[in-house]
Motif scaffolding. Structure first.
Motif, mmCIF file in Angstrom:
data_model
loop_
_atom_site.group_PDB
_atom_site.id
_atom_site.type_symbol
_atom_site.label_atom_id
_atom_site.label_comp_id
_atom_site.label_asym_id
_atom_site.label_seq_id
_atom_site.Cartn_x
_atom_site.Cartn_y
_atom_site.Cartn_z
ATOM 1 N N ALA A 1 0.928 -1.353 -0.334
ATOM 2 C CA ALA A 1 0.048 0.041 0.131
ATOM 3 C C ALA A 1 0.831 1.332 0.113
ATOM 4 O O ALA A 1 0.407 2.156 -0.723
ATOM 5 C CB ALA A 1 -0.815 0.013 1.161
ATOM 6 N N TYR A 2 2.102 1.176 0.584
ATOM 7 C CA TYR A 2 2.868 2.263 0.765
ATOM 8 C C TYR A 2 3.857 2.595 -0.203
ATOM 9 O O TYR A 2 4.220 3.441 -0.902
ATOM 10 C CB TYR A 2 3.672 2.336 2.027
ATOM 11 N N LEU A 3 4.021 1.198 -1.102
ATOM 12 C CA LEU A 3 4.988 1.317 -2.205
ATOM 13 C C LEU A 3 4.213 1.949 -3.454
ATOM 14 O O LEU A 3 4.869 2.423 -4.179
ATOM 15 C CB LEU A 3 5.360 -0.352 -2.497
ATOM 16 N N ARG A 4 3.083 1.754 -3.350
ATOM 17 C CA ARG A 4 2.146 2.387 -4.506
ATOM 18 C C ARG A 4 2.187 3.827 -4.542
ATOM 19 O O ARG A 4 1.812 4.585 -5.778
ATOM 20 C CB ARG A 4 0.549 1.828 -4.336
ATOM 21 N N ILE A 5 2.469 4.625 -3.341
ATOM 22 C CA ILE A 5 2.428 6.246 -3.258
ATOM 23 C C ILE A 5 3.765 6.534 -3.453
ATOM 24 O O ILE A 5 3.896 7.964 -3.392
ATOM 25 C CB ILE A 5 1.677 6.456 -2.077
ATOM 26 N N MET A 6 4.930 5.782 -3.583
ATOM 27 C CA MET A 6 6.023 6.281 -3.564
ATOM 28 C C MET A 6 6.452 6.804 -4.785
ATOM 29 O O MET A 6 6.142 6.314 -5.665
ATOM 30 C CB MET A 6 7.114 5.011 -3.148
ATOM 31 N N PRO A 7 6.740 8.241 -4.881
ATOM 32 C CA PRO A 7 7.353 8.890 -6.124
ATOM 33 C C PRO A 7 8.351 8.111 -6.609
ATOM 34 O O PRO A 7 9.295 7.716 -6.125
ATOM 35 C CB PRO A 7 7.921 10.230 -5.687
ATOM 36 N N ARG A 8 8.347 8.154 -8.115
ATOM 37 C CA ARG A 8 9.254 7.381 -8.809
ATOM 38 C C ARG A 8 10.787 7.904 -8.587
ATOM 39 O O ARG A 8 11.588 6.911 -8.851
ATOM 40 C CB ARG A 8 8.983 7.298 -10.112
ATOM 41 N N TYR A 9 10.869 9.145 -8.436
ATOM 42 C CA TYR A 9 12.184 9.705 -8.190
ATOM 43 C C TYR A 9 12.976 9.135 -6.962
ATOM 44 O O TYR A 9 14.190 9.470 -7.006
ATOM 45 C CB TYR A 9 12.153 11.172 -8.319
ATOM 46 N N LEU A 10 12.120 8.815 -6.200
ATOM 47 C CA LEU A 10 13.115 8.125 -4.822
ATOM 48 C C LEU A 10 13.630 6.956 -5.160
ATOM 49 O O LEU A 10 12.927 6.011 -5.758
ATOM 50 C CB LEU A 10 11.939 8.301 -3.732
ATOM 51 N N PRO A 11 14.671 6.609 -4.683
ATOM 52 C CA PRO A 11 15.382 5.263 -4.709
ATOM 53 C C PRO A 11 14.948 4.286 -3.776
ATOM 54 O O PRO A 11 14.656 5.072 -2.715
ATOM 55 C CB PRO A 11 16.919 5.553 -4.899
ATOM 56 N N TYR A 12 15.131 3.165 -3.695
ATOM 57 C CA TYR A 12 15.066 2.242 -2.663
ATOM 58 C C TYR A 12 13.621 2.170 -2.019
ATOM 59 O O TYR A 12 13.381 2.596 -0.826
ATOM 60 C CB TYR A 12 16.218 2.629 -1.341
ATOM 61 N N HIS A 13 12.888 2.032 -2.660
ATOM 62 C CA HIS A 13 11.256 2.349 -2.354
ATOM 63 C C HIS A 13 11.025 1.313 -1.066
ATOM 64 O O HIS A 13 10.438 2.020 -0.094
ATOM 65 C CB HIS A 13 10.399 2.001 -3.498
ATOM 66 N N LEU A 14 11.207 0.169 -0.809
ATOM 67 C CA LEU A 14 10.878 -0.961 0.045
ATOM 68 C C LEU A 14 11.748 -0.573 1.210
ATOM 69 O O LEU A 14 10.997 -0.335 2.272
ATOM 70 C CB LEU A 14 11.097 -2.338 -0.181
ATOM 71 N N PRO A 15 12.944 -0.134 1.263
ATOM 72 C CA PRO A 15 13.758 0.387 2.345
ATOM 73 C C PRO A 15 13.025 1.606 3.213
ATOM 74 O O PRO A 15 13.246 1.865 4.187
ATOM 75 C CB PRO A 15 15.155 0.275 2.025
#
Length: 116
Positions: A26-40
């Protein structure tokens, strides 16, 4: 009343932090693409919410917890904007909720600031 508000805030952030580990997608879906390392980053923000929410409960660490919550709220604001910009849900109530979420961040920051 102040203690009740503090306990509600603390519980809210601790629960939200736990949810980063229970439902990370649910949180991964809202992560902006320009940020690296989404899951961490999802896990790290969850840890911060749990830690700062817990720090709110103790008078000696309450101020640190409140400033930490404020920092987290400012840090996740780009995700809220990204969620609004990339929304594919066409339901009116959902679109309204996304728009309400932006100024709600200001209220949440103010609420945490009351305990600094």
């Amino acid at each position: 009343m102040e203690n009740t508000s503090l306990y509600i805030m603390s519980a809210m952030y601790i629960l939200a932090g736990i949810m980063h580990f229970v439902k990370p997608k649910a949180y991964l879906r809202i992560m902006p693409r320009y940020l690296p390392y989404h899951l961490p980053l999802v896990y790290l923000s969850g840890v911060f919410e749990i830690v700062f929410g817990t720090l709110l409960l103790f008078p000696s660490t309450q101020e640190i917890g409140a400033w930490g919550i404020i920092a987290v709220l400012i840090g996740v604001f780009p995700a809220n904007i990204h969620m609004l910009q990339t929304n594919k849900v066409k339901k009116t109530w959902y679109i309204i909720a996304l728009w309400v979420r932006l100024p709600l961040q200001g209220f949440l920051i103010y609420w945490a600031w009351l305990f600094t």
